[in-house]
Every structure is written in C-alpha cells, then in structure tokens.
Design an enzyme around this catalytic site. Structure first.
Site, short mmCIF file in Angstrom:
data_model
loop_
_atom_site.label_atom_id
_atom_site.label_comp_id
_atom_site.label_asym_id
_atom_site.label_seq_id
_atom_site.Cartn_x
_atom_site.Cartn_y
_atom_site.Cartn_z
CB CYS A 130 105.48 -19.26 67.55
SG CYS A 130 105.39 -18.91 69.33
NE ARG A 133 108.65 -11.76 63.07
CZ ARG A 133 108.02 -12.19 64.16
NH1 ARG A 133 108.82 -13.23 64.74
NH2 ARG A 133 106.91 -11.71 64.49
#
Ligand code: UD1
Length: 421
Positions: free
Chosen positions: A116, A396
């Site tokens: 990530c 998000r």
C-alpha cells in the site's frame, strides 16, 4: 478530481454526529456470504470503501441495496467465489471475503492485495489461518487459490496480533467442524463487533475482546439484522480537530469506551473533556502541550490516529516524539505537513516534532486515508488558505467530512481541481 480549499484559523464549535465504523462494516458485509439469505445492516457509513465492498459483493452474485445508512444484502444467489484484482487493488480489505467464500463454496480465488502507499502489508497470517483450518492454498499469478472440502477447527497462534487475520479466521471457523482457538487474537472493537454479528447469525463464539477467542464450529447460521458500532477513528479525528483549532465541540453517537487511550492523550495535551455514555465534549484550554505517542494494538494508541497526532503536535508548545510500532513506514504525510510549516524530522519509525507557533496555508497532496485527515486538521489550524489535492483518499474513510466540518464552522469547500492524475 476533487480537492478541498480550506481557510484556516477558525475554532471549531458545535456538535458532530459520528458515523458507523468502516473497519467493522467491511468484514460484517463480507460475512453475509456465510449463509444464504437476506440481511439488513444499519448504521453503515457512506464511504468509498463501502461502495467498493458492495461492488465486490455484487460481482460475487449478491444483491445489495444501500439507502440512507441501511444496507440490504441478499446472498441467496451468490455463485461466483472470486475477488478480482481490479477491486482488491483499490481496497485491501477485500481479502475479508476469503474466509466466507471458502466456507460457503469450498473454494475461493482472491487477488493478493499487494503493498500500500506506505509500504508492504502482508497477508501471510490470513493464509496461515486458512491452512490450519484445512484449506489448500496456492498462489497463482497474483491470486490466492484456496480449496477445502471441509474446514476443521484447530488451535491457531498468531505471532503478530492482526485485525484482518483474526476476522478472516473467525468467519471461516464458525462453520468448520469442531473447535477453533485463536491465540494472540486481535482485541479491537471492530473484531468484537464482527463477533457479535456472527453470534447474531447463530455462531458460538467466546472470548471476544480478549487475546484468546474460542469458536465452536458447525453451527447452523442464518441471516440477521445488525447495527454497526460507531467509528472510533472518526471520533478521535474530530476531537483532535477541536483541539488543534482551539475550539469547543461535542462528538455524539460515539462509543467513548473504545477511545480511552486517545482521550488520555488529548487530556495530557490540554483538552478539557467530559465524557457521557455516547458523547464526548471537548474544550481547548490554553496552549497545546507536547505529548509523546507510541502506537500499539488495541487498547493502545491507534496507528490510524498517528498522522493526526503529528498534525496536533506540530502546533504544540514544545517537542514530542511519535513512534509507529504497527506500520514503521507510515509517514508519507510528514513531507506534506512540512509544506504547511511544520518542523518534523523523521527517522526510522519515529517522527520528532518541534511545535511551531503557527502553520501557514499551502497546496498539499493527500497520500492515503489517514494522511489526508492530518492535512485537513493542519489546514484548519493554519493561517491562510490551503488546497488539499487528491481528497478521494479521505472519502474512503470519512463520511462527508467537509459537510460535518462546515457545520462546526470550518471554512472548507470541495471543488474540482480540474486535473486528471
Ligand atoms: C486493520 C485496519 C487498519 C489499521 C490496522 C491496524 C481494517 C480494514 N483496517 O488493518 O485501518 O491500520 O488494522 O490497526 O480493519 N500483518 C502480518 N501478516 C498478516 C497481516 C498483518 O505480518 O497477514 C502485520 C501487519 O504488517 C501489521 C500488523 O500485522 O504490522 C497489524 O496489521 P493488521 O492488524 O492485520 O491490519 P489490517 O487488518 O490490515
């Protein structure tokens, strides 16, 4: 692509309502695959990650309707046990379908999440857990192929306490034959909430909220209705926003008992707090005091609040050290905070912060979800105007953050920055 334009310097005042927890909702939505039928989930936050998992559920064959904060999920006709790369690459938590798919279909093909923004985030413990329950795992061209004619309970010890691996194994173990014991299990409230959902489905689980979870498998599971617990990271972020802007606010519909460590640190930093059953009132009093923080697994200070604490400390009255023990590379916000005038030196997994009298508005770039939150907090405290680019990261995990902040008096606008990245 959207950006936020923030004119800082306004003390936040008023009341803000906390949404449901993203990190509890994600595995609970996936768990609806375990038994065919119709589920109703309440207090689901309206977030991009939730849309992503809803999309994934539809790919698998479930029907998903999402209105207001209620999600109806019908998994009766789910028939495609696969999580494709296109979805998993946008949200690692897609790996949560592995346990439920394996249980329901005896097989699953789930893309490996990969790294990530701030570094590697392995899924070896998820896979180890499934193997110990009897699954055969193969890695093939970026996908995990898992098979199991019958899952069998086992004694599982995790070297590292992992939220995701504990959740995945719990979901796989509820229908396995026999007893599963998870040692060094995650104690996070989101895992407790998942466990409560599984119990509402008929599962037999004890030890939730401790390091030692026992699951008696082979239970007859059925669909259910369930309410998601409030988001403790959103709660902590708004409280920190109140303090960094020297404001006074009340956070409502939250679960204060999930935030002891954060509340203790906010007090040390100079916040006056009064805590009720489901609300927290914060008033800033005097200068922000420097307070060191080291992140730890729950009930320690959460890594998901590390970036926001650095933002707060960058305007404190002295020096502090913030150390991340969970994700040692999670510091992409530091160079952006420096653009706003923060004095921070990062070395290994620590940020050494020297508080400055004033931050100054500047254009900055969001790099991940919690990093974006730290930029918003700093921009709210800064003198002048900041443009925060790439706010899709914040969407998000924070529901309508600009609307909630506006209600607290913040000068914040969402605009299209006219750029395609
Ligand atoms: C969850 C949260 C995330 C939070 C993190 C830590 C969700 C959707 N996300 O992520 O917001 O920052 O907990 O509180 O709930 N690890 C391994 N092998 C594995 C899995 C994890 O070594 O297979 C390590 C990780 O590198 C990390 C530690 O375990 O150092 C904890 O990670 P984990 O609790 O699994 O985080 P996530 O569940 O991915």
């Amino acid at each position: 692509m959207d950006k936020f334009v923030i004119e800082g310097g306004v003390p936040l005042k008023g009341e803000v309502q906390i949404s449901g927890s993203k990190n509890a909702a994600l595995p609970i939505i996936a768990a609806c695959l375990l038994a065919p039928g119709q589920y109703i989930l309440k207090n689901i936050p309206r977030l991009r990650d939730i849309r992503t998992i809803a999309h994934l559920m539809r790919v698998i064959g479930a029907k998903v309707e999402f209105e207001n904060h209620s999600m109806k999920i019908d998994t009766t006709h789910a028939d495609f046990p696969e999580a494709p790369y296109e979805l998993v690459k946008t949200m690692r938590a897609s790996i949560y379908v592995l346990g439920p798919l394996l249980t329901r279909f005896g097989k699953a093909r789930v893309s490996m999440p990969g790294g990530c923004a701030w570094g590697p985030r392995p899924v070896d413990l998820h896979l180890k857990g499934m193997e110990l329950l009897g699954a055969k795992i193969e890695l093939d061209r970026g996908y995990v192929n898992a098979r199991a004619d019958k899952l069998r309970g086992n004694h599982i010890y995790f070297d590292v306490s992992s939220v995701g691996a504990t959740g995945n194994v719990m979901m796989a173990a509820v229908s396995a034959q026999g007893t599963t014991i998870i040692e060094n299990a995650a104690e996070e409230p989101e895992i407790v909430n998942l466990g409560e959902f599984l119990i509402a489905m008929g599962a037999n689980i004890s030890g939730l909220g401790t390091k030692h979870i026992t699951i008696e498998g082979s239970s007859e599971l059925h669909p259910t209705e369930f309410t998601i617990t409030p988001d403790r990271i959103e709660t902590a972020t708004f409280l920190t926003a109140g303090l960094i802007t020297r404001g006074e606010l009340t956070v409502t519909r939250c679960q204060p008992e999930h935030s002891h460590e954060v509340l203790a640190k906010l007090k040390e930093a100079g916040a006056k707090l009064s805590v009720e059953l489901n609300s927290i009132h914060l008033k800033s009093a005097g200068a922000i005091q420097p307070v060191d923080v080291t992140t730890a697994i729950y009930p320690g200070y959460p890594t998901d609040m590390q970036a926001q604490w650095i933002a707060l400390m960058s305007v404190a009255n002295g020096r502090s050290v913030i150390t991340d023990m969970i994700y040692p590379d999670r510091f992409t916000h530091v160079p952006e905070l420096r653009r706003l005038g923060a004095d921070i030196v990062q070395k290994n997994n620590s940020a050494f912060v020297k508080g400055v009298a004033k931050l100054k508005g500047a254009p900055v770039m969001s790099t991940d979800l919690r990093a974006s939150a730290s930029l918003v907090l700093s921009a709210l405290a800064a003198e002048g105007v900041s443009d925060i680019h790439r706010v899709y990261h914040i969407d998000r995990g924070y529901e309508r953050i600009e609307e909630k902040l506006k209600k607290l008096g913040a000068k914040i606008e969402r605009t299209d920055d006219g750029k395609m990245y």
